[in-house]
Design a protein around this motif. Structure first.
Motif, PDB file in Angstrom:
ATOM      1  N   THR A   6      24.209  36.074  23.528  1.00 31.78           N
ATOM      2  CA  THR A   6      25.076  35.170  22.793  1.00 31.78           C
ATOM      3  C   THR A   6      24.515  33.764  22.913  1.00 31.78           C
ATOM      4  OG1 THR A   6      26.439  34.687  24.704  1.00 31.78           O
ATOM      5  CG2 THR A   6      27.120  36.565  23.352  1.00 31.78           C
ATOM      6  N   PRO A   7      24.840  32.866  22.000  1.00 33.30           N
ATOM      7  CA  PRO A   7      24.351  31.484  22.125  1.00 33.30           C
ATOM      8  C   PRO A   7      24.742  30.862  23.458  1.00 33.30           C
ATOM      9  CG  PRO A   7      25.331  31.831  19.971  1.00 33.30           C
ATOM     10  CD  PRO A   7      25.591  33.074  20.785  1.00 33.30           C
ATOM     11  N   ASP A   8      25.967  31.171  23.947  1.00 32.88           N
ATOM     12  CA  ASP A   8      26.398  30.595  25.213  1.00 32.88           C
ATOM     13  C   ASP A   8      25.514  31.075  26.358  1.00 32.88           C
ATOM     14  OD1 ASP A   8      29.949  30.718  24.487  1.00 32.88           O
ATOM     15  OD2 ASP A   8      28.422  29.243  23.974  1.00 32.88           O
ATOM     16  N   ALA A   9      25.200  32.381  26.360  1.00 33.04           N
ATOM     17  CA  ALA A   9      24.379  32.928  27.429  1.00 33.04           C
ATOM     18  C   ALA A   9      22.972  32.344  27.361  1.00 33.04           C
ATOM     19  CB  ALA A   9      24.332  34.449  27.344  1.00 33.04           C
ATOM     20  N   GLU A  50      46.820  35.402  26.464  1.00 33.85           N
ATOM     21  CA  GLU A  50      46.740  35.331  25.004  1.00 33.85           C
ATOM     22  C   GLU A  50      46.356  36.662  24.379  1.00 33.85           C
ATOM     23  OE1 GLU A  50      44.097  32.076  24.220  1.00 33.85           O
ATOM     24  OE2 GLU A  50      45.417  30.651  25.228  1.00 33.85           O
ATOM     25  N   GLU A  51      45.524  37.447  25.062  1.00 34.42           N
ATOM     26  CA  GLU A  51      45.098  38.739  24.530  1.00 34.42           C
ATOM     27  C   GLU A  51      46.010  39.870  24.982  1.00 34.42           C
ATOM     28  OE1 GLU A  51      43.030  36.625  25.998  1.00 34.42           O
ATOM     29  OE2 GLU A  51      41.606  36.087  24.449  1.00 34.42           O
ATOM     30  N   ASP A  52      46.974  39.589  25.895  1.00 33.20           N
ATOM     31  CA  ASP A  52      47.849  40.600  26.465  1.00 33.20           C
ATOM     32  C   ASP A  52      47.012  41.754  27.009  1.00 33.20           C
ATOM     33  OD1 ASP A  52      50.235  41.714  27.291  1.00 33.20           O
ATOM     34  OD2 ASP A  52      50.513  42.822  25.402  1.00 33.20           O
ATOM     35  N   SER A  53      46.035  41.403  27.857  1.00 38.72           N
ATOM     36  CA  SER A  53      45.094  42.383  28.384  1.00 38.72           C
ATOM     37  C   SER A  53      44.747  42.023  29.816  1.00 38.72           C
ATOM     38  CB  SER A  53      43.830  42.379  27.513  1.00 38.72           C
ATOM     39  OG  SER A  53      42.787  43.095  28.124  1.00 38.72           O
ATOM     40  N   ASP A  54      44.365  43.034  30.575  1.00 36.81           N
ATOM     41  CA  ASP A  54      43.807  42.796  31.897  1.00 36.81           C
ATOM     42  C   ASP A  54      42.309  42.590  31.737  1.00 36.81           C
ATOM     43  OD1 ASP A  54      46.178  43.043  33.421  1.00 36.81           O
ATOM     44  OD2 ASP A  54      46.067  45.215  33.225  1.00 36.81           O
ATOM     45  N   ALA A  55      41.674  41.996  32.754  1.00 39.01           N
ATOM     46  CA  ALA A  55      40.237  41.768  32.670  1.00 39.01           C
ATOM     47  C   ALA A  55      39.642  41.655  34.068  1.00 39.01           C
ATOM     48  CB  ALA A  55      39.929  40.492  31.883  1.00 39.01           C
ATOM     49  N   ILE A  56      38.378  42.032  34.151  1.00 44.64           N
ATOM     50  CA  ILE A  56      37.574  41.774  35.345  1.00 44.64           C
ATOM     51  C   ILE A  56      37.031  40.352  35.198  1.00 44.64           C
ATOM     52  CG2 ILE A  56      35.467  42.400  36.601  1.00 44.64           C
ATOM     53  CD1 ILE A  56      35.811  45.253  35.328  1.00 44.64           C
ATOM     54  N   HIS A  57      37.198  39.539  36.236  1.00 43.54           N
ATOM     55  CA  HIS A  57      36.678  38.171  36.212  1.00 43.54           C
ATOM     56  C   HIS A  57      35.662  38.019  37.345  1.00 43.54           C
ATOM     57  CE1 HIS A  57      36.664  33.754  36.851  1.00 43.54           C
ATOM     58  NE2 HIS A  57      36.767  33.750  35.540  1.00 43.54           N
ATOM     59  N   VAL A  58      34.466  37.541  37.002  1.00 45.00           N
ATOM     60  CA  VAL A  58      33.424  37.294  37.992  1.00 45.00           C
ATOM     61  C   VAL A  58      33.048  35.815  37.919  1.00 45.00           C
ATOM     62  CG1 VAL A  58      31.114  37.909  38.804  1.00 45.00           C
ATOM     63  CG2 VAL A  58      32.525  39.639  37.655  1.00 45.00           C
ATOM     64  N   ALA A  59      33.217  35.113  39.034  1.00 45.66           N
ATOM     65  CA  ALA A  59      32.843  33.694  39.110  1.00 45.66           C
ATOM     66  C   ALA A  59      31.711  33.571  40.123  1.00 45.66           C
ATOM     67  CB  ALA A  59      34.036  32.847  39.522  1.00 45.66           C
ATOM     68  N   ALA A  60      30.513  33.251  39.624  1.00 42.62           N
ATOM     69  CA  ALA A  60      29.331  33.186  40.477  1.00 42.62           C
ATOM     70  C   ALA A  60      28.830  31.749  40.603  1.00 42.62           C
ATOM     71  CB  ALA A  60      28.224  34.076  39.889  1.00 42.62           C
ATOM     72  N   ALA A  74      32.173  35.131  34.000  1.00 46.49           N
ATOM     73  CA  ALA A  74      32.344  36.011  32.845  1.00 46.49           C
ATOM     74  C   ALA A  74      33.634  36.804  32.992  1.00 46.49           C
ATOM     75  CB  ALA A  74      31.159  36.954  32.721  1.00 46.49           C
ATOM     76  N   VAL A  75      34.135  37.246  31.836  1.00 47.44           N
ATOM     77  CA  VAL A  75      35.373  38.012  31.758  1.00 47.44           C
ATOM     78  C   VAL A  75      35.092  39.275  30.964  1.00 47.44           C
ATOM     79  CG1 VAL A  75      37.728  37.994  30.854  1.00 47.44           C
ATOM     80  CG2 VAL A  75      36.774  35.926  31.846  1.00 47.44           C
ATOM     81  N   LEU A  76      35.571  40.423  31.475  1.00 50.72           N
ATOM     82  CA  LEU A  76      35.438  41.698  30.768  1.00 50.72           C
ATOM     83  C   LEU A  76      36.824  42.309  30.613  1.00 50.72           C
ATOM     84  CD1 LEU A  76      33.597  43.883  29.531  1.00 50.72           C
ATOM     85  CD2 LEU A  76      33.571  44.972  31.799  1.00 50.72           C
ATOM     86  N   PRO A  77      37.429  42.209  29.405  1.00 51.07           N
ATOM     87  CA  PRO A  77      38.757  42.791  29.185  1.00 51.07           C
ATOM     88  C   PRO A  77      38.709  44.323  29.272  1.00 51.07           C
ATOM     89  CG  PRO A  77      38.135  41.298  27.395  1.00 51.07           C
ATOM     90  CD  PRO A  77      36.916  41.538  28.222  1.00 51.07           C
ATOM     91  N   TYR A  78      39.836  44.890  29.688  1.00 50.21           N
ATOM     92  CA  TYR A  78      39.944  46.354  29.699  1.00 50.21           C
ATOM     93  C   TYR A  78      41.387  46.759  29.459  1.00 50.21           C
ATOM     94  CZ  TYR A  78      41.896  46.083  34.427  1.00 50.21           C
ATOM     95  OH  TYR A  78      42.687  45.802  35.506  1.00 50.21           O
ATOM     96  N   ALA A  79      41.562  47.975  28.966  1.00 49.43           N
ATOM     97  CA  ALA A  79      42.895  48.516  28.719  1.00 49.43           C
ATOM     98  C   ALA A  79      42.800  50.036  28.702  1.00 49.43           C
ATOM     99  CB  ALA A  79      43.450  48.017  27.388  1.00 49.43           C
ATOM    100  N   PRO A  80      43.871  50.716  29.109  1.00 46.22           N
ATOM    101  CA  PRO A  80      43.846  52.176  29.033  1.00 46.22           C
ATOM    102  C   PRO A  80      43.968  52.630  27.579  1.00 46.22           C
ATOM    103  CG  PRO A  80      45.953  51.402  29.904  1.00 46.22           C
ATOM    104  CD  PRO A  80      45.085  50.199  29.716  1.00 46.22           C
ATOM    105  N   PHE A 134      36.686  49.312  27.799  1.00 49.73           N
ATOM    106  CA  PHE A 134      36.275  47.957  28.130  1.00 49.73           C
ATOM    107  C   PHE A 134      35.881  47.214  26.867  1.00 49.73           C
ATOM    108  CE2 PHE A 134      35.813  50.395  31.983  1.00 49.73           C
ATOM    109  CZ  PHE A 134      36.368  49.552  32.929  1.00 49.73           C
ATOM    110  N   GLY A 135      36.266  45.933  26.815  1.00 49.20           N
ATOM    111  CA  GLY A 135      35.947  45.090  25.667  1.00 49.20           C
ATOM    112  C   GLY A 135      34.570  44.466  25.813  1.00 49.20           C
ATOM    113  N   GLN A 136      34.412  43.307  25.194  1.00 46.36           N
ATOM    114  CA  GLN A 136      33.141  42.580  25.220  1.00 46.36           C
ATOM    115  C   GLN A 136      33.124  41.611  26.391  1.00 46.36           C
ATOM    116  OE1 GLN A 136      31.083  44.427  23.120  1.00 46.36           O
ATOM    117  NE2 GLN A 136      30.204  42.431  22.711  1.00 46.36           N
TER     118      GLN A 136
END
Length: 161
Positions: free
Chosen positions: A8-11, A111-121, A131-137, A146-148
């Motif tokens: 992504t441009p941000d990455a 805002e997304e009404d979702s859980d997510a894995i958050h990694v702060a390095a 980074a944030v990785l959304p997930y839902a059953p 898992f989302g993006q």
């Protein structure tokens, strides 16, 4: 150095702004943290906050703290915020033993009404990446989807005085 097309441009701009060795350490922590969290979610349905460090010799190690009991009146079994504070304190106390660290936790994206894995390095040279990785059953299969993975902001918590 040009950004790879799949980035992504941000990455791409993030990677160009930090030393190569630091970017490699932070990306290693991000990948390891997301993978470990996904494994715990799929196996246990959740995970406690944990940290990963890149030791001075390059080895990645897991750092964990014992969960504190949730405050009275809470229906949670543990207090995640206290665990994260304890992880940050433990990492600060031992920061001369490693060159990069990441804290991995489970968050809710309101805002997304979702859980997510958050990694702060963060790296000892001051480089930061989160980074944030959304997930839902999946309602049909009950397996997790898992989302993006997307970049997030974070503040230094280990290499601060």
């Amino acid at each position: 150095m040009a950004a790879h097309p799949e980035e992504t441009p941000d990455a791409g701009s993030w990677r160009e702004s930090v030393p190569e060795a630091s970017a490699t350490d932070l990306e290693n922590l991000l990948g390891t943290g997301v993978g470990a969290a996904q494994e715990q979610l799929e196996r246990n349905g959740g995970f406690l906050p944990f940290a990963l460090v890149v030791q001075n010799d390059g080895e990645v190690r897991l750092v964990a703290v014992t969960p504190a009991d949730a405050s009275d009146g809470s229906d949670a079994d543990f207090d995640a915020d206290t665990m994260i504070r304890d992880l940050h304190e433990l990492l600060r106390q031992h920061r001369d033993e490693f060159r990069a660290a990441a804290v991995v936790c489970d968050i809710t994206l309101i805002e997304e009404d979702s859980d997510a894995i958050h990694v702060a390095a963060e790296h000892q040279d001051g480089s930061l990446f989160a980074a944030v990785l959304p997930y839902a059953p999946n309602p049909g299969t009950r397996e997790l989807e898992f989302g993006q993975l997307s970049a997030d902001t974070n503040e230094p918590a280990v290499w601060v005085d």
